[in-house]
Design a protein around this motif. Sequence first.
Motif, PDB file in Angstrom:
ATOM      1  N   UNK A  60       0.848  -1.190   0.000  1.00 34.94           N
ATOM      2  CA  UNK A  60       0.000   0.000   0.000  1.00 34.94           C
ATOM      3  C   UNK A  60       0.879   1.233   0.000  1.00 34.94           C
ATOM      4  N   UNK A  61       0.588   2.186  -0.888  1.00 38.49           N
ATOM      5  CA  UNK A  61       1.308   3.441  -0.949  1.00 38.49           C
ATOM      6  C   UNK A  61       0.545   4.540  -0.235  1.00 38.49           C
ATOM      7  N   UNK A  62       1.258   5.599   0.051  1.00 37.47           N
ATOM      8  CA  UNK A  62       0.659   6.743   0.722  1.00 37.47           C
ATOM      9  C   UNK A  62       1.086   8.013  -0.015  1.00 37.47           C
ATOM     10  N   UNK A  63       0.130   8.872  -0.298  1.00 39.21           N
ATOM     11  CA  UNK A  63       0.398  10.174  -0.903  1.00 39.21           C
ATOM     12  C   UNK A  63      -0.085  11.228   0.075  1.00 39.21           C
ATOM     13  N   UNK A  64       0.777  12.193   0.388  1.00 39.58           N
ATOM     14  CA  UNK A  64       0.422  13.257   1.317  1.00 39.58           C
ATOM     15  C   UNK A  64       0.471  14.594   0.591  1.00 39.58           C
ATOM     16  N   UNK A  65      -0.584  15.375   0.740  1.00 36.84           N
ATOM     17  CA  UNK A  65      -0.672  16.706   0.141  1.00 36.84           C
ATOM     18  C   UNK A  65      -0.922  17.723   1.241  1.00 36.84           C
ATOM     19  N   UNK A  66      -0.373  18.915   1.070  1.00 39.14           N
ATOM     20  CA  UNK A  66      -0.618  19.993   2.028  1.00 39.14           C
ATOM     21  C   UNK A  66      -1.177  21.195   1.298  1.00 39.14           C
ATOM     22  N   UNK A  67      -2.213  21.796   1.895  1.00 40.24           N
ATOM     23  CA  UNK A  67      -2.845  22.994   1.356  1.00 40.24           C
ATOM     24  C   UNK A  67      -3.089  23.979   2.483  1.00 40.24           C
ATOM     25  N   UNK A  68      -3.188  25.237   2.121  1.00 41.93           N
ATOM     26  CA  UNK A  68      -3.618  26.280   3.053  1.00 41.93           C
ATOM     27  C   UNK A  68      -4.715  27.082   2.380  1.00 41.93           C
ATOM     28  N   UNK A  69      -5.760  27.376   3.158  1.00 38.74           N
ATOM     29  CA  UNK A  69      -6.898  28.122   2.643  1.00 38.74           C
ATOM     30  C   UNK A  69      -7.124  29.338   3.545  1.00 38.74           C
ATOM     31  N   UNK A  70      -7.091  30.509   2.965  1.00 41.52           N
ATOM     32  CA  UNK A  70      -7.299  31.756   3.692  1.00 41.52           C
ATOM     33  C   UNK A  70      -8.789  32.069   3.692  1.00 41.52           C
ATOM     34  N   UNK A  71      -9.336  32.335   4.893  1.00 39.99           N
ATOM     35  CA  UNK A  71     -10.762  32.608   5.042  1.00 39.99           C
ATOM     36  C   UNK A  71     -10.921  33.804   5.972  1.00 39.99           C
ATOM     37  N   UNK A  72     -11.757  34.762   5.585  1.00 35.47           N
ATOM     38  CA  UNK A  72     -11.957  35.987   6.364  1.00 35.47           C
ATOM     39  C   UNK A  72     -12.991  35.781   7.467  1.00 35.47           C
ATOM     40  N   UNK A  73     -12.872  34.685   8.195  1.00 32.91           N
ATOM     41  CA  UNK A  73     -13.761  34.346   9.312  1.00 32.91           C
ATOM     42  C   UNK A  73     -12.865  33.831  10.432  1.00 32.91           C
ATOM     43  N   UNK A  74     -13.203  34.155  11.665  1.00 29.65           N
ATOM     44  CA  UNK A  74     -12.374  33.742  12.792  1.00 29.65           C
ATOM     45  C   UNK A  74     -12.260  32.216  12.875  1.00 29.65           C
ATOM     46  N   UNK A  75     -11.156  31.718  13.440  1.00 36.54           N
ATOM     47  CA  UNK A  75     -11.011  30.274  13.597  1.00 36.54           C
ATOM     48  C   UNK A  75     -12.162  29.644  14.392  1.00 36.54           C
TER      49      UNK A  75
END
Length: 162
Positions: free
Chosen positions: A1-16
């Motif tokens: 079994x292989x594993x692929x890891x992706x990273x993204x960042x999403x900017x949102x104008x709403x508080x965490x």
Amino acid sequence: MGVITLENEFLVAVSPAKLFKAYCLDTDALMPKILPEYIKSSEIIEGNGGPGTVRKITFVEGKWKGLNYVKQKIEAIDEENFTYSFSVIEADVWKFAEVEKVIYENKFVPTPEGGSICKRTSTYHIKGDGEINKDKIKDVYGKKTQALFKVVEAYFLANPDA
């Protein structure tokens, strides 16, 4: 079994806090309300909302190119640190038999302007010697996730007391 890891960042104008609440805690009530043209329903089918809970999201027919439903399993949730991870354990769109499951780890961090950055790590667990196109996944699902967050952002900007 292989594993692929992706990273993204999403900017949102709403508080965490608001983003975490909508995306992680009140998903079943808020997401069909915010995205009625895409999400038909969201419901817990097993568990109490904590780790191990299974949620089924049913989409409006024809809106997601063959995706009618997805089942998610909550892996971890930390309300104090705004972290949430879930795995997609079933989806009728998985026309490629190579994927066993996908785990999404989300962390919502504040920006100086009062918004959030959603830092997401997606880990694709591939069956056997299967292969999937990493660039296509990053492009397609990254764009869909960004669009989702922009709709949530628009909802909260139009309804600041929600």
